[in-house]
Design a protein around this motif. Sequence first.
Motif, PDB file in Angstrom:
ATOM      1  N   SER A  91       0.849  -1.195   0.000  1.00 30.36           N
ATOM      2  CA  SER A  91       0.000   0.000   0.000  1.00 30.36           C
ATOM      3  C   SER A  91       0.880   1.240   0.000  1.00 30.36           C
ATOM      4  O   SER A  91       2.068   1.184   0.321  1.00 30.36           O
ATOM      5  N   CYS A  92       0.256   2.361  -0.352  1.00 28.84           N
ATOM      6  CA  CYS A  92       0.897   3.635  -0.073  1.00 28.84           C
ATOM      7  C   CYS A  92       0.758   3.896   1.428  1.00 28.84           C
ATOM      8  O   CYS A  92       0.258   3.051   2.170  1.00 28.84           O
ATOM      9  N   HIS A  93       1.171   5.055   1.895  1.00 25.87           N
ATOM     10  CA  HIS A  93       1.142   5.292   3.347  1.00 25.87           C
ATOM     11  C   HIS A  93      -0.265   5.541   3.863  1.00 25.87           C
ATOM     12  O   HIS A  93      -0.647   5.052   4.933  1.00 25.87           O
ATOM     13  N   CYS A  94      -1.050   6.282   3.105  1.00 25.02           N
ATOM     14  CA  CYS A  94      -2.368   6.697   3.616  1.00 25.02           C
ATOM     15  C   CYS A  94      -3.444   5.653   3.357  1.00 25.02           C
ATOM     16  O   CYS A  94      -4.544   5.755   3.889  1.00 25.02           O
ATOM     17  N   GLY A  95      -3.141   4.672   2.529  1.00 24.09           N
ATOM     18  CA  GLY A  95      -4.113   3.617   2.270  1.00 24.09           C
ATOM     19  C   GLY A  95      -5.060   3.900   1.111  1.00 24.09           C
ATOM     20  O   GLY A  95      -5.975   3.124   0.863  1.00 24.09           O
ATOM     21  N   SER A  96      -4.832   5.002   0.400  1.00 24.47           N
ATOM     22  CA  SER A  96      -5.657   5.259  -0.789  1.00 24.47           C
ATOM     23  C   SER A  96      -5.469   4.165  -1.821  1.00 24.47           C
ATOM     24  O   SER A  96      -6.369   3.875  -2.606  1.00 24.47           O
TER      25      SER A  96
ATOM     26  N   PHE B  35       2.678   7.537  -8.124  1.00 20.86           N
ATOM     27  CA  PHE B  35       2.720   7.837  -6.700  1.00 20.86           C
ATOM     28  C   PHE B  35       1.359   8.319  -6.219  1.00 20.86           C
ATOM     29  O   PHE B  35       0.530   8.773  -7.003  1.00 20.86           O
ATOM     30  N   CYS B  36       1.160   8.191  -4.926  1.00 24.73           N
ATOM     31  CA  CYS B  36      -0.112   8.576  -4.334  1.00 24.73           C
ATOM     32  C   CYS B  36      -0.188  10.099  -4.234  1.00 24.73           C
ATOM     33  O   CYS B  36       0.721  10.737  -3.695  1.00 24.73           O
ATOM     34  N   GLY B  37      -1.275  10.672  -4.723  1.00 23.95           N
ATOM     35  CA  GLY B  37      -1.437  12.115  -4.692  1.00 23.95           C
ATOM     36  C   GLY B  37      -1.718  12.650  -3.304  1.00 23.95           C
ATOM     37  O   GLY B  37      -1.623  13.857  -3.061  1.00 23.95           O
ATOM     38  N   THR B  38      -2.043  11.787  -2.365  1.00 23.81           N
ATOM     39  CA  THR B  38      -2.326  12.228  -0.998  1.00 23.81           C
ATOM     40  C   THR B  38      -1.090  12.148  -0.122  1.00 23.81           C
ATOM     41  O   THR B  38      -0.691  13.120   0.501  1.00 23.81           O
ATOM     42  N   CYS B  39      -0.468  10.981  -0.059  1.00 29.20           N
ATOM     43  CA  CYS B  39       0.664  10.806   0.857  1.00 29.20           C
ATOM     44  C   CYS B  39       2.011  10.871   0.141  1.00 29.20           C
ATOM     45  O   CYS B  39       3.052  10.951   0.792  1.00 29.20           O
ATOM     46  N   GLY B  40       2.012  10.806  -1.185  1.00 25.70           N
ATOM     47  CA  GLY B  40       3.246  10.998  -1.941  1.00 25.70           C
ATOM     48  C   GLY B  40       4.136   9.784  -2.069  1.00 25.70           C
ATOM     49  O   GLY B  40       5.227   9.878  -2.642  1.00 25.70           O
TER      50      GLY B  40
HETATM   51 ZN   LIG Z   1      -1.371   7.480  -0.077  1.00 27.23          ZN
END
Ligand SMILES: [Zn+2]
Length: 137
Positions: free
Chosen positions: A20-25, A90-95
């Motif tokens: 996962s990315c960090h924020c879970g998106s 890359f995740c647009g929320t947590c990067g």
């Molecule tokens: Zn994220």
Amino acid sequence: MSSAGIADTSDPPSAIYTGSCHCGSFTYTVQQSPPLDHPSCEVKECNCSMCARNGYLFITPAEKNVKFTNGEKDEFKKYTFGKHIFAHYFCGTCGVSCMAQSLDPNLWADIVAVNVRTLQDVDLKSLNVKLADGKRL
Ligand SMILES: [Zn+2]
């Protein structure tokens, strides 16, 4: 020691990892053969200007072996540079940089480079890391 179970008994061996990315998106599973703790499994460390900054360590499973359980690949922010051959996702929320993929259908088609650092329960110190000379591309 890995809890990334569902190791099947087929030959060659494989294991399924959850990432996962960090924020879970974005959450996903990756079926990798051979498993990361297998002596013949190589993880690539790329020396291109992007991967050097991100600390990317990647494996290159077939795209069909990467399944999203939250979000979709098309929902990643996408970054290309240089010859614009590779899309970095890359995740647009947590990067967090999760994956990269060739945009050239004649180059590594149907393969996704997944950042091993985004996978759960991986002993990064134990990986068989090999340099990938992405700087050349
Ligand atoms: Zn994220």
